[in-house]
Design a protein around this motif. Structure first.
Motif, mmCIF file in Angstrom:
data_model
loop_
_atom_site.group_PDB
_atom_site.id
_atom_site.type_symbol
_atom_site.label_atom_id
_atom_site.label_comp_id
_atom_site.label_asym_id
_atom_site.label_seq_id
_atom_site.Cartn_x
_atom_site.Cartn_y
_atom_site.Cartn_z
ATOM 1 N N HIS A 126 0.835 -1.204 0.000
ATOM 2 C CA HIS A 126 0.000 0.000 0.000
ATOM 3 C C HIS A 126 0.870 1.253 0.000
ATOM 4 O O HIS A 126 0.697 2.153 -0.833
ATOM 5 C CB HIS A 126 -0.914 -0.020 1.228
ATOM 6 C CG HIS A 126 -1.637 1.266 1.496
ATOM 7 N ND1 HIS A 126 -2.839 1.589 0.907
ATOM 8 C CD2 HIS A 126 -1.320 2.327 2.317
ATOM 9 C CE1 HIS A 126 -3.243 2.776 1.334
ATOM 10 N NE2 HIS A 126 -2.336 3.245 2.188
ATOM 11 N N PHE A 127 1.825 1.319 0.916
ATOM 12 C CA PHE A 127 2.645 2.524 1.027
ATOM 13 C C PHE A 127 3.648 2.662 -0.115
ATOM 14 O O PHE A 127 3.969 3.784 -0.518
ATOM 15 C CB PHE A 127 3.334 2.568 2.385
ATOM 16 C CG PHE A 127 2.428 3.023 3.489
ATOM 17 C CD1 PHE A 127 1.877 4.293 3.482
ATOM 18 C CD2 PHE A 127 2.102 2.174 4.534
ATOM 19 C CE1 PHE A 127 1.026 4.723 4.489
ATOM 20 C CE2 PHE A 127 1.261 2.590 5.558
ATOM 21 C CZ PHE A 127 0.721 3.865 5.529
ATOM 22 N N VAL A 128 4.142 1.566 -0.643
ATOM 23 C CA VAL A 128 5.012 1.646 -1.815
ATOM 24 C C VAL A 128 4.242 2.246 -2.987
ATOM 25 O O VAL A 128 4.758 3.095 -3.726
ATOM 26 C CB VAL A 128 5.574 0.262 -2.178
ATOM 27 C CG1 VAL A 128 6.218 0.282 -3.563
ATOM 28 C CG2 VAL A 128 6.599 -0.191 -1.143
ATOM 29 N N ALA A 129 2.989 1.825 -3.144
ATOM 30 C CA ALA A 129 2.159 2.352 -4.234
ATOM 31 C C ALA A 129 1.954 3.857 -4.091
ATOM 32 O O ALA A 129 1.997 4.602 -5.083
ATOM 33 C CB ALA A 129 0.811 1.626 -4.266
ATOM 34 N N LEU A 130 1.740 4.325 -2.864
ATOM 35 C CA LEU A 130 1.557 5.766 -2.647
ATOM 36 C C LEU A 130 2.860 6.530 -2.868
ATOM 37 O O LEU A 130 2.866 7.588 -3.499
ATOM 38 C CB LEU A 130 1.051 6.026 -1.222
ATOM 39 C CG LEU A 130 -0.274 5.386 -0.791
ATOM 40 C CD1 LEU A 130 -0.722 5.974 0.545
ATOM 41 C CD2 LEU A 130 -1.357 5.557 -1.831
ATOM 42 N N ALA A 131 3.947 5.978 -2.349
ATOM 43 C CA ALA A 131 5.241 6.656 -2.476
ATOM 44 C C ALA A 131 5.690 6.749 -3.922
ATOM 45 O O ALA A 131 6.366 7.707 -4.315
ATOM 46 C CB ALA A 131 6.290 5.933 -1.641
ATOM 47 N N ASP A 132 5.306 5.781 -4.731
ATOM 48 C CA ASP A 132 5.689 5.776 -6.151
ATOM 49 C C ASP A 132 5.090 6.952 -6.912
ATOM 50 O O ASP A 132 5.679 7.430 -7.884
ATOM 51 C CB ASP A 132 5.244 4.470 -6.820
ATOM 52 C CG ASP A 132 6.181 3.306 -6.539
ATOM 53 O OD1 ASP A 132 7.324 3.548 -6.103
ATOM 54 O OD2 ASP A 132 5.761 2.151 -6.765
ATOM 55 N N VAL A 133 3.911 7.428 -6.495
ATOM 56 C CA VAL A 133 3.215 8.462 -7.273
ATOM 57 C C VAL A 133 3.194 9.829 -6.592
ATOM 58 O O VAL A 133 2.907 10.838 -7.239
ATOM 59 C CB VAL A 133 1.760 8.038 -7.595
ATOM 60 C CG1 VAL A 133 1.749 6.760 -8.419
ATOM 61 C CG2 VAL A 133 0.924 7.884 -6.334
ATOM 62 N N SER A 134 3.485 9.891 -5.303
ATOM 63 C CA SER A 134 3.368 11.151 -4.581
ATOM 64 C C SER A 134 4.504 12.107 -4.941
ATOM 65 O O SER A 134 5.680 11.741 -4.924
ATOM 66 C CB SER A 134 3.378 10.896 -3.067
ATOM 67 O OG SER A 134 3.340 12.113 -2.358
ATOM 68 N N GLU A 135 4.146 13.364 -5.238
ATOM 69 C CA GLU A 135 5.158 14.390 -5.480
ATOM 70 C C GLU A 135 5.766 14.899 -4.176
ATOM 71 O O GLU A 135 6.806 15.550 -4.195
ATOM 72 C CB GLU A 135 4.543 15.558 -6.253
ATOM 73 C CG GLU A 135 4.172 15.212 -7.686
ATOM 74 C CD GLU A 135 3.912 16.448 -8.524
ATOM 75 O OE1 GLU A 135 4.228 17.567 -8.055
ATOM 76 O OE2 GLU A 135 3.406 16.301 -9.647
ATOM 77 N N LYS A 136 5.108 14.608 -3.064
ATOM 78 C CA LYS A 136 5.596 15.036 -1.758
ATOM 79 C C LYS A 136 6.085 13.817 -0.981
ATOM 80 O O LYS A 136 5.559 12.711 -1.129
ATOM 81 C CB LYS A 136 4.476 15.721 -0.957
ATOM 82 C CG LYS A 136 3.796 16.871 -1.679
ATOM 83 C CD LYS A 136 4.715 18.068 -1.854
ATOM 84 C CE LYS A 136 3.963 19.222 -2.531
ATOM 85 N NZ LYS A 136 4.822 20.400 -2.729
ATOM 86 N N PRO A 137 7.105 13.989 -0.141
ATOM 87 C CA PRO A 137 7.548 12.879 0.698
ATOM 88 C C PRO A 137 6.446 12.442 1.656
ATOM 89 O O PRO A 137 5.591 13.247 2.051
ATOM 90 C CB PRO A 137 8.748 13.462 1.452
ATOM 91 C CG PRO A 137 8.580 14.929 1.386
ATOM 92 C CD PRO A 137 7.881 15.215 0.101
ATOM 93 N N ILE A 138 6.480 11.188 2.040
ATOM 94 C CA ILE A 138 5.423 10.602 2.852
ATOM 95 C C ILE A 138 5.947 10.252 4.244
ATOM 96 O O ILE A 138 7.018 9.653 4.388
ATOM 97 C CB ILE A 138 4.836 9.354 2.178
ATOM 98 C CG1 ILE A 138 4.031 9.770 0.931
ATOM 99 C CG2 ILE A 138 3.963 8.543 3.134
ATOM 100 C CD1 ILE A 138 3.492 8.615 0.129
#
Length: 312
Positions: A126-138
């Motif tokens: 789940h978090f890898v998927a979000l980190a792959d597309v987010s322009e901001k750090p998570i």
């Protein structure tokens, strides 16, 4: 090295802002502006918008955009900003992060998926998927009392090492042994942040980066001073403040968050104590207890003001 410097902006006291409401339960934008200034003038290092404390799950899309706009404009680049973007529908969150540049914000705080009760592998993916597309750090957010599942230290460390766009963890499980393990094993520069006001000072004293606090917006001066003392190794001074605010921490969570902190802020003429269903506002008895505790803290603050000047 550049990433380490960028992450340093989130060391210290962050505050998870409430969303103030008017009598008709619409967003009170003037109170929100006052709250932003209260926190910044009180010395917090950064602000978090649209987290759990903001009752984000009861805000519609237009209201969330309004809250973001007000906070960005009122902050006016004085402190860094983090925005909550989390949920249990990975595909929808990926779509949201792809389509929103989150202008004005420096990072995303994203809670571990709730209700679905994913496995550790599911949480990781789940978090890898979000980190792959987010322009901001998570910044990950683990709060098992709300989500129904606990991100293990192993999963957090794995994510910290796997993706450069994942820069920290807000850990609200209350397990200090786990916090210590994270501090020891995550990569250098990865932020281990307390998500629990009661463990904030202990986390800092073990080597953590600070706290994302609820009470910090009610007493930003005292809370941020305590964390600065903790970061500088001034144990006696930090412990004195921590002891003085412990009863208030218990009080503001006694009947649920954010009902308690809203009652405290109402005493400071910042918004009302109103919350949206299914939450209800604090009882009369609790409000009276908070009022008494706040009067004691005002005396403490006056006594510590000169000490703060010496620290700076």
């Amino acid at each position: 090295m550049m990433e380490l410097l960028q992450n340093a902006k989130f060391i210290g006291t962050g505050v998870a802002l409430i969303t103030p409401f008017k009598k008709d339960l619409t967003v009170d934008t003037e109170a929100l502006k006052a709250l932003v200034n209260h926190c910044i003038e009180g010395g917090v290092e950064y602000i978090v918008a649209l987290g759990t404390t903001a009752e984000a799950v009861t805000l519609n899309t237009e209201e969330k955009l309004l809250v973001r706009k007000i906070i960005v404009e009122e902050t006016s680049n004085r402190v860094p900003l983090i925005v909550g973007v989390g949920g249990n529908n990975t595909g929808e969150l990926v779509h949201q992060l792809k389509g929103d540049k989150l202008d004005g914000f420096d990072a995303v705080l994203s809670v571990s998926p709730y209700y679905n009760k994913p496995t550790q592998e599911g949480i990781y993916q789940h978090f890898v998927a979000l980190a792959d597309v987010s322009e901001k750090p998570i910044i990950l957010y683990n709060v098992p009392s709300r989500t129904g599942s606990d991100m293990t230290a192993e999963t957090i460390i794995r994510l910290a090492k796997a993706h450069s766009n994942i820069i920290g963890i807000k850990e609200a499980g209350g397990d200090m042994a786990k916090v210590e393990e994270l501090i020891q094993k995550v990569p250098k520069g990865f932020l281990v942040i307390s998500g629990d006001d009661l463990t904030a000072l202990a986390t800092v004293q073990k080597g953590g980066a600070g706290v994302i606090s609820v009470l910090g917006q009610g007493i930003p001066d005292l809370f941020s001073l305590m964390i600065r003392y903790g970061l500088k190794g001034n144990a006696e001074e930090a412990t004195e403040i921590n002891s003085s605010i412990t009863s208030m921490i218990h009080l503001i969570f006694k009947e649920g968050n954010p009902a308690g902190i809203k009652s405290l802020l109402e005493l400071k003429n910042i918004g009302s104590s109103l919350v949206r269903l299914p939450l209800v506002e604090s009882s009369f008895d609790l409000k009276s207890e908070i009022k008494t505790a706040l009067a004691r803290l005002k005396k403490k603050h006056n006594r510590l003001r000169s000490a703060e000047e010496e620290l700076n």
